[in-house]
Design an enzyme around this catalytic site. Structure first.
Site, PDB file in Angstrom:
ATOM      1  N   LYS A   1      11.033  -6.139  -4.997  1.00 45.90           N
ATOM      2  CA  LYS A   1      10.273  -6.446  -3.782  1.00 45.90           C
ATOM      3  C   LYS A   1       9.429  -7.697  -3.985  1.00 45.90           C
ATOM      4  O   LYS A   1       8.648  -7.767  -4.934  1.00 45.90           O
ATOM      5  CB  LYS A   1       9.334  -5.266  -3.457  1.00 45.90           C
TER       6      LYS A   1
ATOM      7  N   GLU B   1      22.172  -9.253  -4.554  1.00 44.63           N
ATOM      8  CA  GLU B   1      22.304  -9.565  -3.134  1.00 44.63           C
ATOM      9  C   GLU B   1      20.961  -9.460  -2.443  1.00 44.63           C
ATOM     10  O   GLU B   1      19.980  -8.998  -3.026  1.00 44.63           O
ATOM     11  CB  GLU B   1      23.342  -8.638  -2.478  1.00 44.63           C
TER      12      GLU B   1
ATOM     13  N   GLU C   1       0.838  -1.200   0.000  1.00 43.81           N
ATOM     14  CA  GLU C   1       0.000   0.000   0.000  1.00 43.81           C
ATOM     15  C   GLU C   1       0.872   1.250   0.000  1.00 43.81           C
ATOM     16  O   GLU C   1       0.597   2.219  -0.693  1.00 43.81           O
ATOM     17  CB  GLU C   1      -0.892   0.022   1.244  1.00 43.81           C
ATOM     18  N   TYR C   2       1.939   1.195   0.801  1.00 45.35           N
ATOM     19  CA  TYR C   2       2.849   2.330   0.873  1.00 45.35           C
ATOM     20  C   TYR C   2       3.475   2.585  -0.496  1.00 45.35           C
ATOM     21  O   TYR C   2       3.461   3.704  -1.012  1.00 45.35           O
ATOM     22  CB  TYR C   2       3.939   2.039   1.914  1.00 45.35           C
ATOM     23  N   ASP C   3       3.983   1.506  -1.105  1.00 51.02           N
ATOM     24  CA  ASP C   3       4.604   1.650  -2.417  1.00 51.02           C
ATOM     25  C   ASP C   3       3.603   2.169  -3.445  1.00 51.02           C
ATOM     26  O   ASP C   3       3.946   2.980  -4.320  1.00 51.02           O
ATOM     27  CB  ASP C   3       5.187   0.312  -2.871  1.00 51.02           C
TER      28      ASP C   3
ATOM     29  N   GLU D   1      23.539  -2.776   6.879  1.00 51.07           N
ATOM     30  CA  GLU D   1      22.245  -2.929   7.522  1.00 51.07           C
ATOM     31  C   GLU D   1      22.450  -3.640   8.860  1.00 51.07           C
ATOM     32  O   GLU D   1      23.134  -4.670   8.920  1.00 51.07           O
ATOM     33  CB  GLU D   1      21.366  -3.764   6.582  1.00 51.07           C
TER      34      GLU D   1
ATOM     35  N   LYS E   1      18.079  -8.176   0.083  1.00 51.99           N
ATOM     36  CA  LYS E   1      17.687  -6.923   0.720  1.00 51.99           C
ATOM     37  C   LYS E   1      17.334  -7.262   2.167  1.00 51.99           C
ATOM     38  O   LYS E   1      16.367  -7.981   2.433  1.00 51.99           O
ATOM     39  CB  LYS E   1      16.496  -6.292   0.001  1.00 51.99           C
TER      40      LYS E   1
ATOM     41  N   CYS F   1     -27.051 -10.621  20.069  1.00 50.85           N
ATOM     42  CA  CYS F   1     -25.734 -10.279  20.600  1.00 50.85           C
ATOM     43  C   CYS F   1     -25.193 -11.471  21.378  1.00 50.85           C
ATOM     44  O   CYS F   1     -25.861 -11.966  22.290  1.00 50.85           O
ATOM     45  CB  CYS F   1     -25.839  -9.060  21.520  1.00 50.85           C
TER      46      CYS F   1
HETATM   47  S1  IVH Z   1      22.127  -0.634  -1.307  1.00 52.28           S
HETATM   48  C1  IVH Z   1      22.595   3.732  -2.590  1.00 52.28           C
HETATM   49  N1  IVH Z   1      21.831  -3.129  -0.522  1.00 52.28           N
HETATM   50  O1  IVH Z   1      17.253  -0.850   1.818  1.00 52.28           O
HETATM   51  C2  IVH Z   1      22.018   2.384  -2.378  1.00 52.28           C
HETATM   52  N2  IVH Z   1      20.511  -1.473   0.486  1.00 52.28           N
HETATM   53  O2  IVH Z   1      14.985   0.452   0.619  1.00 52.28           O
HETATM   54  C3  IVH Z   1      21.981   2.039  -0.985  1.00 52.28           C
HETATM   55  N3  IVH Z   1      19.040  -2.315   2.251  1.00 52.28           N
HETATM   56  O3  IVH Z   1      18.393   2.396   2.418  1.00 52.28           O
HETATM   57  C4  IVH Z   1      21.375   0.803  -0.656  1.00 52.28           C
HETATM   58  N4  IVH Z   1      19.655  -4.409   2.112  1.00 52.28           N
HETATM   59  O4  IVH Z   1      19.118   0.583   4.087  1.00 52.28           O
HETATM   60  C5  IVH Z   1      21.435  -1.861  -0.376  1.00 52.28           C
HETATM   61  N5  IVH Z   1      21.701  -5.353   0.116  1.00 52.28           N
HETATM   62  C6  IVH Z   1      21.318  -4.094   0.255  1.00 52.28           C
HETATM   63  C7  IVH Z   1      20.350  -3.733   1.191  1.00 52.28           C
HETATM   64  C8  IVH Z   1      19.960  -2.397   1.279  1.00 52.28           C
HETATM   65  C9  IVH Z   1      18.872  -3.542   2.750  1.00 52.28           C
HETATM   66  C10 IVH Z   1      18.303  -1.128   2.705  1.00 52.28           C
HETATM   67  C11 IVH Z   1      19.138   0.131   2.763  1.00 52.28           C
HETATM   68  C12 IVH Z   1      18.405   1.108   1.874  1.00 52.28           C
HETATM   69  C13 IVH Z   1      17.037   0.535   1.830  1.00 52.28           C
HETATM   70  C14 IVH Z   1      16.260   0.992   0.623  1.00 52.28           C
END
Ligand code: IVH
Length: 748
Positions: A329, A120, A42-44, A180, A122, A423
């Site tokens: 995502k 990689e 929803e946010y996206d 992170e 997230k 009820c």
């Molecule tokens: S790269 C300039 N790699 O996701 C690019 N971010 O939604 C910087 N995050 O602010 C981010 N895993 O805090 C990158 N493997 C990953 C990540 C990652 C989590 C976070 C990060 C970023 C946010 C964006």
């Protein structure tokens, strides 16, 4: 989508403004209070809609639009601000393989050649920036607004996997390492169990646990609490995912950067891979879509980065995100579980809500067993039968939602849910509040024990009379019938008439056969089962009829809880009028409206005899609330509450208030003045500062405008302070603020 966008700029502008406000609220909740109010989807979707409006109407675009900025705020009251040497950006998102491939095609077109990608995971944690000078960790900061973050260096030093000194040699004079911080999934359940045992807060998911752990303050903690804090910090982990400021790095790709950082002893992920095409990246995405649970941290997607660093510079970045990286995502997590039953609960307002009772499952990082089904139409629309295997998802990682049945798994034993006509609590016939309403309500507002319970709990709540001993459990004990005894309260009208014997109507003394000592318990067995009494029983040890002898002499015995409750209620009688108004459970009258009414009218009598226009005119009230207030006074049993509370000594007027419309003259030293408090004001919490302004008769505003009279600013104050300076509004520090509160502008 384009065809449903109004071609009218004004309308688009209004929509964009609403979206912006909402997104900023959500960001605030997420980054400042670790609270997730809507699903990521929803946010996206909101961000995408806003971006689309801005594309169609470029006039709407501004530099501080959420589409151009990263989430989070620089200014917080907890930690000192730190400016990052280089901005910390966010990532743009894609939600399907098609979208990802389109992104990669653009990248390769702009680069004019084939590209290697580093894929990689997230990590669902929080971003951190580590500053190393000549190989020594000198600062660690959260992302904040991307430019300025919070200084969490001390806490980061307690994270075992983060080196305070880099291994090897040849370190640059300055390098910013980004990564992170996360709470490992395996340690999360254990953490919550420990937190629960200590009566500390429970975290909704590992991300909250990470944020909550990293942003702890040592100040004011006891030795035991400090030990707990350190133990939580030591369990945090971190993985590096990039670099910030770094002049002339001796590497030419993202992957080689990771190798070098690993040599320096920094924690890098073992899950990344370099692929030579978008197809290779898509495979990586699909693989982890199916193996999300095999990793030690929660994953909320895949990050795909152009591997070659020279291309990073060439492709550049927007104000918000680099063009050389993208986040894929995954759809929100869904699981199957058994729908054991659909039960109907009745709340404070009488609304009868069916909710699903399910076999407990883990979804999106936490355990779920119940989900609201809203009303009978929703149950029908979802097509679920009791006994079905259902698909459950956790939207926004917080609110569980039943999506629908897995029809193939039915075996014929499932049965349809039938909305009860009566009820389930008091037996009154359920009906819509007005014709055409889908929601059914219990009309027995005065006596339905479920509604009375809800209202009594509300009376005790923080925003109402704030009665410590009157929480959910005590409210249940006071209002829930237990055969054969009547509950102490049939409605809240008698709340302030309660005496000790009412609270323990059937408590008697029994003597323990072995020790001969008196013990407290109830007569009869099943009715010992109210929470209030259960609590007592636990304290006194379980009642074993075989070991005790019933003396037969009924005797009222005070308990600590009960004494506290009565003392609290006594004290509540003279609380400020606005609190009493909130306690009356008038629809729509929460603390804000109640304060406005109390300030303006000064007494319940004056409110009652006010005309609709008079009520509606009050700043912060308006037509809907005015109608609700007038309606409330037309109900006989509501008037009885007022009468009985009044007779019991509840104060329905502000002493010394000269009457309606005179808030200006009674408001105290700040009447007529608007004050904004920002940053850390020593001696005040954020709410405390606002309360103090209101208590002194002023208006506590949250943003600075030309109507602001004073801005009280402490360390960490950001844009509000800048705005005040720009507008030439007088700025006060904590001491000046205190003077203002005590003596008004004259004291300055
Ligand atoms: S790269 C300039 N790699 O996701 C690019 N971010 O939604 C910087 N995050 O602010 C981010 N895993 O805090 C990158 N493997 C990953 C990540 C990652 C989590 C976070 C990060 C970023 C946010 C964006």
């Amino acid at each position: 989508m384009a065809n449903d966008i109004a071609d009218d700029l004004t309308q688009a502008g209004a929509e964009a403004k609403d979206l912006t406000t909402r997104v900023l609220e959500l960001r605030d909740a997420y980054y400042e209070r670790d609270t997730v109010l809507v699903s990521d989807e929803e946010y996206d979707a909101m961000i995408r809609r806003l971006a689309e409006l801005e594309r169609l109407f470029p006039e709407l675009q501004s530099q501080d639009s959420p589409t151009q900025t990263v989430g989070g705020r620089a200014q917080t009251t907890l930690f000192a601000p730190v400016e990052h040497a280089e901005r910390m950006l966010s990532l743009d998102n894609v939600f399907s393989i098609e979208e990802f491939e389109a992104w990669a095609a653009r990248v390769e077109r702009d680069a004019g050649r084939r590209v290697d990608y580093l894929c990689e995971l997230k990590i669902d944690g929080l971003a951190i920036n580590l500053r190393y000078e000549n190989g020594v960790l000198t600062s660690a900061a959260t992302r904040g607004d991307g430019v300025v973050g919070e200084d969490v260096t001390e806490n980061v030093r307690a994270i075992a996997s983060i080196p305070t000194r880099l291994a090897g040699s040849g370190h640059p004079p300055l390098v910013e390492v980004r990564g992170e911080v996360f709470f490992p999934v395996a340690a999360f359940a254990e953490l919550n169990a420990a937190q629960a045992e200590l009566g500390e807060r429970i975290f909704a998911n590992p991300r909250n646990a990470a944020s909550g752990s990293l942003r702890q303050k040592a100040e004011g903690k006891t030795e035991a609490q400090l030990a707990l804090m350190r133990s939580r910090l030591s369990r945090l982990r971190m993985l590096v995912h990039g670099i910030g400021a770094w002049a002339n790095p001796p590497v030419d790709s993202q992957s080689k950067t990771y190798e070098l950082l690993a040599e320096w002893g920094l924690p890098t992920s073992t899950h990344y891979r370099v692929v030579d095409s978008a197809t290779g990246a898509s495979e990586f995405i699909r693989y982890y879509g199916e193996h999300r649970d095999s990793v030690e941290h929660e994953i909320d997607g895949i990050v795909i980065k152009v591997d070659e660093l020279a291309l990073h510079d060439e492709l550049g970045a927007t104000s918000r995100a680099p063009r050389w990286a993208i986040a894929f995502k995954y759809p929100p997590e869904q699981v199957n579980t058994k729908l054991l039953d659909i039960v109907v609960s009745v709340g404070r307002t009488g609304r009868a809500t069916p909710f699903a009772v399910m076999e407990k499952v883990r979804v999106a990082g936490s355990e779920v067993r119940q989900a609201t089904l809203h009303n009978q139409d929703v149950v029908k629309a979802k097509g679920v039968l009791i006994g079905d295997t259902v698909v459950l998802r956790k939207a926004g990682d917080v609110i569980p939602e039943v999506l629908g049945p897995v029809i193939e798994l039915r075996d014929g034993t499932e049965r349809e849910f039938v909305m009860p006509e009566l009820c389930p609590v008091c037996g009154a016939r359920l009906a819509p509040a007005k014709e055409g309403d889908v929601d059914l309500r219990c009309p027995n507002a005065e006596f339905c024990p479920a509604q009375v319970w809800g209202r009594v709990e509300h009376i005790g709540s923080r925003g109402a009379l704030d009665v410590e001993a009157l929480g959910e459990v005590a409210a249940a004990a006071l209002t829930q019938p237990l055969e054969p005894a009547d509950p102490p309260l049939h409605t809240e009208a008698a709340l302030f008439d309660l005496r000790m014997p009412d609270i323990f109507p059937v408590t008697v003394v029994v003597r323990d056969a072995e020790t001969g000592l008196p013990r407290l318990t109830d007569t009869g067995e099943p009715k010992t089962d109210t929470p209030f009494r259960r609590k007592r029983q636990k304290k006194d040890g379980p009642f074993d009829p075989g070991a005790a002898e019933f003396t037969g002499d009924a005797e009222y015995v005070p308990s600590k809880n009960a004494e506290e409750l009565l003392a609290n209620l006594e004290a509540a009688k003279t609380k400020p009028l606005w609190r009493i108004l909130v306690a009356l459970n008038i629809r729509h009258v929460g603390p804000v409206a109640a304060r406005a009414l109390a300030n303006h009218f000064g007494s319940l009598d004056a409110i009652r005899s006010a005309r609709r226009e008079e009520l509606a005119e009050v700043d912060g009230v308006g037509g809907i609330i005015a109608d609700a207030v007038l309606d409330w006074f037309t109900v006989e049993w509501h008037l009885e509450i007022v009468e009985r509370w009044g007779a019991a000594g509840v104060q329905f007027a502000t002493p010394g208030h000269p009457g309606p419309g005179s808030e200006e003259s009674v408001g105290g030293v700040l009447s007529g003045l608007t004050v904004v408090a920002t940053g850390t004001l020593e001696g005040f919490t954020r709410e405390g500062a606002q309360e103090a302004i209101i208590a002194a008769g002023g208006k506590a505003a949250s943003s600075v405008s030309k109507n602001t009279d004073f801005v009280a600013a402490g360390p960490g104050a950001g844009s509000k302070l800048a705005k005040a300076e720009q507008l030439g509004i007088p700025i006060l520090d904590a001491d000046g603020f205190r003077l203002l509160l005590e003596g008004g502008p004259a004291a300055l």
